[in-house]
Write an enzyme that holds these catalytic residues in place. Structure first.
Site, PDB file in Angstrom:
ATOM      1  N   HIS A  38     116.648  34.903 165.251  1.00  9.18           N
ATOM      2  CA  HIS A  38     117.172  36.212 165.673  1.00  9.18           C
ATOM      3  C   HIS A  38     117.763  36.028 167.083  1.00  9.18           C
ATOM      4  O   HIS A  38     118.677  35.222 167.260  1.00  9.18           O
ATOM      5  CB  HIS A  38     116.014  37.211 165.601  1.00  9.18           C
ATOM      6  N   HIS A  52     124.391  35.073 158.411  1.00  9.34           N
ATOM      7  CA  HIS A  52     123.857  36.392 158.743  1.00  9.34           C
ATOM      8  C   HIS A  52     123.406  37.067 157.460  1.00  9.34           C
ATOM      9  O   HIS A  52     124.033  36.888 156.418  1.00  9.34           O
ATOM     10  CB  HIS A  52     124.936  37.248 159.430  1.00  9.34           C
ATOM     11  N   ASP A 110     125.801  34.917 168.064  1.00  8.97           N
ATOM     12  CA  ASP A 110     125.139  33.970 168.954  1.00  8.97           C
ATOM     13  C   ASP A 110     125.886  32.645 169.100  1.00  8.97           C
ATOM     14  O   ASP A 110     125.508  31.811 169.921  1.00  8.97           O
ATOM     15  CB  ASP A 110     123.719  33.675 168.434  1.00  8.97           C
TER      16      ASP A 110
END
Ligand code: CMC
Length: 429
Positions: free
Chosen positions: A268, A307, A363
């Site tokens: 995460h 994702h 990210d």
């Protein structure tokens, strides 16, 4: 026959059931009537990881994962990233509409006047070792704030609830910056309320002996955009933890500590840190094909890729990638960028990634920007937690005010031994 129902035939009994469909979903509880005998509990839905279960009805954030769309309260992320500020977006997320000038001024004033921490917090920070991970410090300190504001327990009173929301959004950057200063042995730099939310954060991170810290406009804006992109993301792991923890009605500091802990993990919010460590390990562009082969053999993941919801390019990653050039223009090009671009190029042509619909997520590039801004790698998940605080609090408030919500308490399918009798230690073989 009405079309908005589901007809289920239980082949064990031959019975047929009509289950209403609303908003393309059925209520899991409607399955309970399906049973083979009266004393049975009834049918459960089994969904580890909640991959196909809606836990709430929400008006906050909309994601279309196939088309790469992300809207906060109906506003596309691209427009907010281009035109808004983080605090204005936070107001929008919390209140449902963009503020007028008076509302915005009042909101910004309320946030800026809660940026200081109680001085005892500094003693708490001093107790951590010099190399303590800042996420561990952040989640401990935000949890500790619960003891400083006992009135925060009045979660169903609008005024104290709003007060804690101001405090949390205001104090997260201060806690984060103090943790960083502790790790590098610098004196704490106090908030400067003349500066913007992000300008002040840069001040608390990087102020040295100058009387007034002046943030670089490009870096300040880059941080605004990164914070806007991270402000909310509907029912992700940490938000689910925020709602779930909040559903037993602790004060919001305790719930934010739990959500921060959930964000810490490498799957995460810890992914941005993991990406940078991965790029460092790959070392140079020519090692990229070997690394991709390892990932395909199941020896580790390509961090910053994939994702649960996005099955196309994460719209946040697209914006961040464009913004990276502006930051590199000021701070110099991050040498790891070439490795990241090569990873993306090869992965997007490779059947392993294409067939699983794995694309860069938020990210993948954010860490490269943070690193160029001289923010240490272990601070990256903290850089995610600061802006996400507004999303967590909004989702928490929505949950509290939703009369359909109850304490979060999933069922299980028990697969352990059936009842057996205790055997004394002497009799056990
Ligand atoms: N690298 C290699 N293979 C992957 C990756 C990856 N990053 N992500 C998923 N897969 C494969 C996975 O092995 C599986 O393959 P198979 O069907 O052969 O078993 C398939 O793709 C589906 O993966 P999954 O684990 O079932 O998917 P999920 O929806 O449960 O996990 C995820 C989503 C984000 C945890 C995962 O994609 C992942 O671990 N990515 C790397 C960590 C990361 O970048 N996390 C940040 C997410 S975005 C920001 C945030 O939410 O915090």
């Amino acid at each position: 026959m009405p079309s908005d129902t589901l007809t289920v035939i239980d082949n064990r009994t031959g019975k047929s059931y009509e289950i209403p469909i609303t908003d393309s979903s059925i209520r899991a509880k409607d399955l309970r009537q399906i049973k083979t005998s009266e004393d049975e509990y009834g049918l459960l839905s089994y969904d580890p990881g909640f991959t196909n279960t809606a836990s709430c009805r929400s008006k906050i954030t909309f994601i279309d994962g196939d088309r790469g769309i992300l809207n906060y309260r109906g506003y596309p992320i691209e427009e907010l990233a281009e035109k808004s500020t983080y605090l204005e977006t936070a107001y929008l997320i919390l209140n449902g509409d963009l503020p007028n000038r008076t509302q915005l001024d009042e909101w910004v004033h309320n946030i800026k006047h809660h940026t200081l921490l109680h001085e005892n917090i500094k003693k708490l920070i001093d107790g951590f070792r010099y190399d303590a991970h800042p996420m561990g410090m952040l989640l401990s300190i935000v949890g500790a704030l619960s003891t400083f504001y006992p009135e925060a327990k009045n979660i169903f009173d609008t005024q104290p609830r709003r007060e804690q929301i101001f405090r949390l959004i205001a104090k997260m950057p201060t806690i984060a910056a103090f943790c960083y200063r502790h790790s590098v042995g610098l004196p704490f730099a106090y908030p400067d309320n003349d500066l913007s939310y992000t300008g002040n954060f840069l001040n608390m991170l990087f102020k040295m002996t100058e009387l007034k810290y002046r943030p670089h406009a490009v870096l300040e804006r880059a941080l605004e955009v990164l914070f806007i992109l991270h402000a909310d993301h509907e029912q992700n792991c940490s938000t689910n933890v925020m709602r779930s923890t909040g559903s037993s009605h602790p004060d919001p500091y305790a719930a934010i500590a739990a959500a921060t802990a959930a964000l810490y993990g490498p799957l995460h919010g810890g992914a941005n840190e993991a990406v940078l460590r991965m790029l460092g390990q790959i070392g140079c562009k020519k090692n990229v094909p070997d690394f991709i082969q390892k990932v395909k053999r199941g020896e580790g993941r390509l961090m910053g890729f994939g994702h649960r919801i996005y099955k196309s390019y994460d719209p946040r990653a697209r914006i961040i990638k464009q913004m990276a050039d502006q930051v590199f223009g000021v701070m110099g090009r991050n040498p790891l960028l070439d490795i990241a671009l090569e990873l993306e190029r090869i992965a997007l042509e490779d059947d392993y990634f294409i067939s699983r619909r794995l694309y860069p997520n938020v990210d993948f590039y954010s860490g490269l920007i943070y690193q160029s801004m001289k923010i240490p790698v272990d601070m990256f998940p903290v850089m995610f937690a600061i802006p996400r605080t507004c999303g967590w609090l909004t989702q928490w408030e929505e949950m509290l005010l939703d009369s359909e919500q109850k304490i979060a308490r999933p069922r299980q399918i028990y697969v352990g031994p059936s009842r057996r009798s205790y055997i004394s230690l002497e009799e056990r073989s």
